[in-house]
Design a protein around this motif. Structure first.
Motif, PDB file in Angstrom:
ATOM      1  N   ALA A   1       0.826  -1.220   0.000  1.00  0.00           N
ATOM      2  CA  ALA A   1       0.000   0.000   0.000  1.00  0.00           C
ATOM      3  C   ALA A   1       0.854   1.260   0.000  1.00  0.00           C
ATOM      4  CB  ALA A   1      -0.960  -0.006   1.196  1.00  0.00           C
ATOM      5  N   PRO A   2       1.746   1.420  -0.978  1.00  0.00           N
ATOM      6  CA  PRO A   2       2.622   2.597  -0.995  1.00  0.00           C
ATOM      7  C   PRO A   2       1.877   3.873  -1.388  1.00  0.00           C
ATOM      8  CG  PRO A   2       2.991   1.246  -2.933  1.00  0.00           C
ATOM      9  CD  PRO A   2       2.026   0.492  -2.077  1.00  0.00           C
ATOM     10  N   LEU A   3       2.272   4.972  -0.741  1.00  0.00           N
ATOM     11  CA  LEU A   3       1.727   6.294  -1.002  1.00  0.00           C
ATOM     12  C   LEU A   3       2.866   7.214  -1.433  1.00  0.00           C
ATOM     13  CD1 LEU A   3      -0.386   6.621   2.287  1.00  0.00           C
ATOM     14  CD2 LEU A   3      -0.987   5.400   0.183  1.00  0.00           C
TER      15      LEU A   3
ATOM     16  N   ARG B   1      -2.606  -0.889  12.364  1.00  0.00           N
ATOM     17  CA  ARG B   1      -4.046  -0.652  12.250  1.00  0.00           C
ATOM     18  C   ARG B   1      -4.379   0.471  11.276  1.00  0.00           C
ATOM     19  NH1 ARG B   1      -4.730  -5.250  13.117  1.00  0.00           N
ATOM     20  NH2 ARG B   1      -4.905  -6.106  15.216  1.00  0.00           N
ATOM     21  N   GLY B   2      -3.383   1.215  10.858  1.00  0.00           N
ATOM     22  CA  GLY B   2      -3.618   2.257   9.872  1.00  0.00           C
ATOM     23  C   GLY B   2      -2.400   3.147   9.720  1.00  0.00           C
TER      24      GLY B   2
ATOM     25  N   LEU C   1      -4.755  10.757   2.560  1.00  0.00           N
ATOM     26  CA  LEU C   1      -4.971   9.359   2.181  1.00  0.00           C
ATOM     27  C   LEU C   1      -4.602   8.451   3.349  1.00  0.00           C
ATOM     28  CD1 LEU C   1      -5.710   7.153   0.247  1.00  0.00           C
ATOM     29  CD2 LEU C   1      -3.521   7.463  -0.927  1.00  0.00           C
ATOM     30  N   TRP C   2      -5.604   7.710   3.826  1.00  0.00           N
ATOM     31  CA  TRP C   2      -5.445   6.844   4.994  1.00  0.00           C
ATOM     32  C   TRP C   2      -5.612   5.389   4.577  1.00  0.00           C
ATOM     33  CZ3 TRP C   2      -3.471   6.897   9.601  1.00  0.00           C
ATOM     34  CH2 TRP C   2      -3.877   5.998  10.586  1.00  0.00           C
ATOM     35  N   VAL C   3      -4.650   4.551   4.941  1.00  0.00           N
ATOM     36  CA  VAL C   3      -4.673   3.116   4.648  1.00  0.00           C
ATOM     37  C   VAL C   3      -5.174   2.380   5.880  1.00  0.00           C
ATOM     38  CG1 VAL C   3      -3.337   1.110   3.934  1.00  0.00           C
ATOM     39  CG2 VAL C   3      -2.699   3.395   3.100  1.00  0.00           C
ATOM     40  N   GLU C   4      -6.238   1.611   5.707  1.00  0.00           N
ATOM     41  CA  GLU C   4      -6.833   0.862   6.818  1.00  0.00           C
ATOM     42  C   GLU C   4      -6.753  -0.637   6.524  1.00  0.00           C
ATOM     43  OE1 GLU C   4     -11.177   0.537   9.046  1.00  0.00           O
ATOM     44  OE2 GLU C   4     -10.739   2.244   7.749  1.00  0.00           O
ATOM     45  N   PRO C   5      -5.748  -1.338   7.063  1.00  0.00           N
ATOM     46  CA  PRO C   5      -5.610  -2.773   6.795  1.00  0.00           C
ATOM     47  C   PRO C   5      -6.801  -3.564   7.307  1.00  0.00           C
ATOM     48  CG  PRO C   5      -3.576  -1.874   7.703  1.00  0.00           C
ATOM     49  CD  PRO C   5      -4.630  -0.820   7.868  1.00  0.00           C
TER      50      PRO C   5
ATOM     51  N   THR D   1      -1.866 -12.631   0.133  1.00  0.00           N
ATOM     52  CA  THR D   1      -2.959 -11.679  -0.093  1.00  0.00           C
ATOM     53  C   THR D   1      -3.021 -10.642   1.020  1.00  0.00           C
ATOM     54  OG1 THR D   1      -4.277 -13.278  -1.347  1.00  0.00           O
ATOM     55  CG2 THR D   1      -5.452 -11.419  -0.378  1.00  0.00           C
ATOM     56  N   TYR D   2      -3.126  -9.383   0.614  1.00  0.00           N
ATOM     57  CA  TYR D   2      -3.298  -8.258   1.537  1.00  0.00           C
ATOM     58  C   TYR D   2      -4.593  -7.548   1.171  1.00  0.00           C
ATOM     59  CZ  TYR D   2       1.594  -8.941   2.816  1.00  0.00           C
ATOM     60  OH  TYR D   2       2.780  -9.465   3.258  1.00  0.00           O
ATOM     61  N   GLU D   3      -5.388  -7.266   2.184  1.00  0.00           N
ATOM     62  CA  GLU D   3      -6.630  -6.526   1.973  1.00  0.00           C
ATOM     63  C   GLU D   3      -6.580  -5.239   2.792  1.00  0.00           C
ATOM     64  OE1 GLU D   3     -10.424  -8.930   1.433  1.00  0.00           O
ATOM     65  OE2 GLU D   3      -9.227 -10.274   2.708  1.00  0.00           O
ATOM     66  N   TYR D   4      -7.052  -4.158   2.207  1.00  0.00           N
ATOM     67  CA  TYR D   4      -7.063  -2.881   2.911  1.00  0.00           C
ATOM     68  C   TYR D   4      -8.023  -1.918   2.229  1.00  0.00           C
ATOM     69  CZ  TYR D   4      -3.551  -1.904  -0.764  1.00  0.00           C
ATOM     70  OH  TYR D   4      -2.876  -1.797  -1.952  1.00  0.00           O
ATOM     71  N   ARG D   5      -8.370  -0.884   2.958  1.00  0.00           N
ATOM     72  CA  ARG D   5      -9.216   0.175   2.404  1.00  0.00           C
ATOM     73  C   ARG D   5      -8.400   1.456   2.321  1.00  0.00           C
ATOM     74  NH1 ARG D   5     -15.297   1.557   4.317  1.00  0.00           N
ATOM     75  NH2 ARG D   5     -15.614  -0.175   2.862  1.00  0.00           N
TER      76      ARG D   5
END
Length: 536
Positions: free
Chosen positions: A275-277, A336-337, A363-367, A408-412
């Motif tokens: 999840a790179p920003l 957690r984020g 931009l917030w990454v929420e695993p 597999t990685y899932e995030y919002r």
């Protein structure tokens, strides 16, 4: 019409024993078969599709050598300068689904300039995928009169953008763009584009150079009239990795992307970033010495990194434009984020009528689930131009990913408009510093929130400041800020170690001193933990 066509034809001589009615019936059946053949051939181009299709493709691709897919774009297109490429514009009236009253529309980008790969795009309808053919009539080529003549018969698009009624029901604005390598970006309601996200980062800031995976193929599911989201699938490829990505995109006051990424490593790498920003920071209120002379007080797309640890601690690191490359790692097991935020939304702090940096998203990454042991890494690259994205943040696992085995990685991804708030009562809104007579540096941090504004003096709020080895804290002071309603913490950090001979010659080689600070009231932590790297 078919009946008139058939009755005008003469019956074949080989069928003399059939009556006129029988011949007509037979000939009609044959004609229906012949006219149905093109439609059947067209239908055969459509193939059954599901997310598993992309996963299977990534798994199979992982077993073959990497093909960089170069040479697909004519050199004449690659030789275009920026203005010439920008002059090739998609015709909005030809947007996909324009006249179907659907909640989303698609527009496409033309290959050329930096975009040297053709990316196949498929449209998925009711579980079947069909390739979307390239058509030069979709574009206005402006002054590039000779470009259409140089386009091969088999060509494709460079990327696409998603439009929807995000700001008003009367007009479809851009919500998200997928263009170049594995880059994509989005906006929420009322915003302009700022920072970007990527599918994957490999060997960022490593001595041998970074590897840039790219999305080599897309599948976009056609929405219904009642759809609230658009689903995009992508096949990722690079020298060291393949992957299957799914994005479920919802535009709104906060635009969200639910991401599922399944990775297959081809070869070992030194570092992989999930999840790179990617963002830009040229200078801000915390910048001691600017690298450029500029009329604007601040220039940045993001002003800090926020991390939420497994323990519940919230951790804030203001961004900076360093003298040398800086790489900082923040332990974050089962993070957690994390995210790059633009907290400053005051136009007076930017004074830029064109860039509108006060309207850039956070931009917030929420695993989703536990990602395991790892850390969030922040990379800051020196720059003297705002056109360069010099800030990178991602989560990286402590253990290397196994070769050829699906991970597999899932995030919002949450693209926030306005200030992103979080559970702690207070958060840092500004970080400033200045030299102190006799040596050392004074830091001034403003904390604010609705809860902090309710606390009045003489509430016994305490500042807690710690620093790493080689420095001491003094002059600590906490007071109410009457202009913001928040609270201000100030203190002095002074190095208590003499620099070495090498450090006297090369002061930028000195090891930075880690500083942490927060506010508390008795046993209650009132704010996130502010963190900084002080360079004596």
């Amino acid at each position: 019409m078919l009946f008139r066509y058939m009755t005008a034809m003469r019956p074949p001589a080989s069928l003399p024993c059939l009556c006129k009615g029988q011949v007509l019936l037979l000939w009609t059946v044959l004609a229906l078969i012949w006219t149905a053949a093109p439609a059947q051939a067209e239908a055969e181009k459509a193939a059954p599709f599901s997310r598993q299709t992309v996963v299977d493709k990534a798994r199979q691709l992982n077993k073959t050598p990497f093909d960089p897919a170069a040479g697909q774009v004519p050199q004449a297109l690659l030789d275009l300068d920026y203005d010439a490429w920008r002059d090739i514009r998609f015709r909005p009236e030809k947007a996909l689904w324009k006249n179907e009253k659907l909640p989303f529309q698609l527009q496409f980008f033309h290959p050329g300039l930096f975009y040297d790969r053709v990316v196949p795009i498929h449209i998925v309808t009711k579980g079947n995928a069909k390739p979307l053919p390239f058509d030069s009539s979709l574009f206005d080529y402006g002054d590039n009169h000779t470009v259409p003549e140089q386009i091969p018969d088999q060509f494709g698009f460079a990327g696409f953008r998603i439009h929807g009624p995000i700001n008003t029901t009367k007009y479809f604005d851009e919500i998200a763009v997928f263009l170049g390598a594995s880059y994509f970006r989005a906006v929420a309601k009322g915003q302009v584009y700022g920072l970007s996200a990527r599918g994957l980062a490999i060997d960022t800031a490593q001595p041998d150079g970074e590897e840039f995976p790219y999305f080599r193929e897309f599948w976009i599911e056609k929405p219904t009239r009642k759809s609230s989201s658009l689903t995009v699938h992508a096949l990722l490829d690079s020298k060291s990795c393949t992957g299957a990505y799914t994005f479920v995109i919802r535009g709104g006051k906060t635009t969200t992307m639910d991401v599922t990424a399944t990775l297959f490593m081809r070869a070992p790498v030194a570092k992989i970033g999930i999840a790179p920003l990617t963002s830009m920071f040229l200078f801000g209120e915390n910048t001691d010495e600017r690298k450029v002379r500029d009329f604007r007080p601040e220039v940045h797309d993001s002003d800090g990194l926020l991390i939420r640890n497994e323990t519940g601690e919230w951790f804030w690191r203001p961004l900076d434009n360093p003298v040398n490359l800086e790489v900082n790692a923040f332990q974050a097991d089962n993070v957690r984020g994390f995210g790059l935020l633009q907290r400053d939304h005051d136009f007076n702090h930017y004074q830029d009528l064109e860039a509108n940096q006060e309207r850039r998203p956070s931009l917030w990454v929420e695993p989703k689930g536990n990602w395991g042991k790892g850390h969030v890494e922040l990379v800051a690259i020196p720059t003297d131009k705002e056109i360069h994205d010099n800030i990178v943040a991602f989560w990286t696992p402590d253990d290397a990913l196994p070769i050829g085995v699906a991970q597999t990685y899932e995030y919002r991804l949450n693209w926030h408009a306005g200030r992103f708030t979080h559970p702690p009562l207070g958060y840092a809104t500004a970080s400033r510093s200045g030299d102190v007579e006799g040596g050392g540096k004074r830091f001034v941090i403003d904390f604010n929130s609705k809860a902090l504004q309710l606390l009045r003096q003489p509430t016994p709020i305490e500042g807690v400041v710690t620093c790493g080895k080689g420095a001491a804290v003094s002059g600590l002071h906490v007071e109410k800020n009457p202009h913001t309603g928040g609270w201000r913490l100030s203190f002095v950090i002074k190095s208590d170690e003499e620099p070495s001979a090498l450090e006297k010659v090369l002061p930028n080689r000195r090891t930075p001193i880690d500083i942490r600070a927060f506010l508390r009231l008795k046993d209650t932590t009132l704010t996130e933990t502010w963190n900084y790297a002080y360079h004596p």
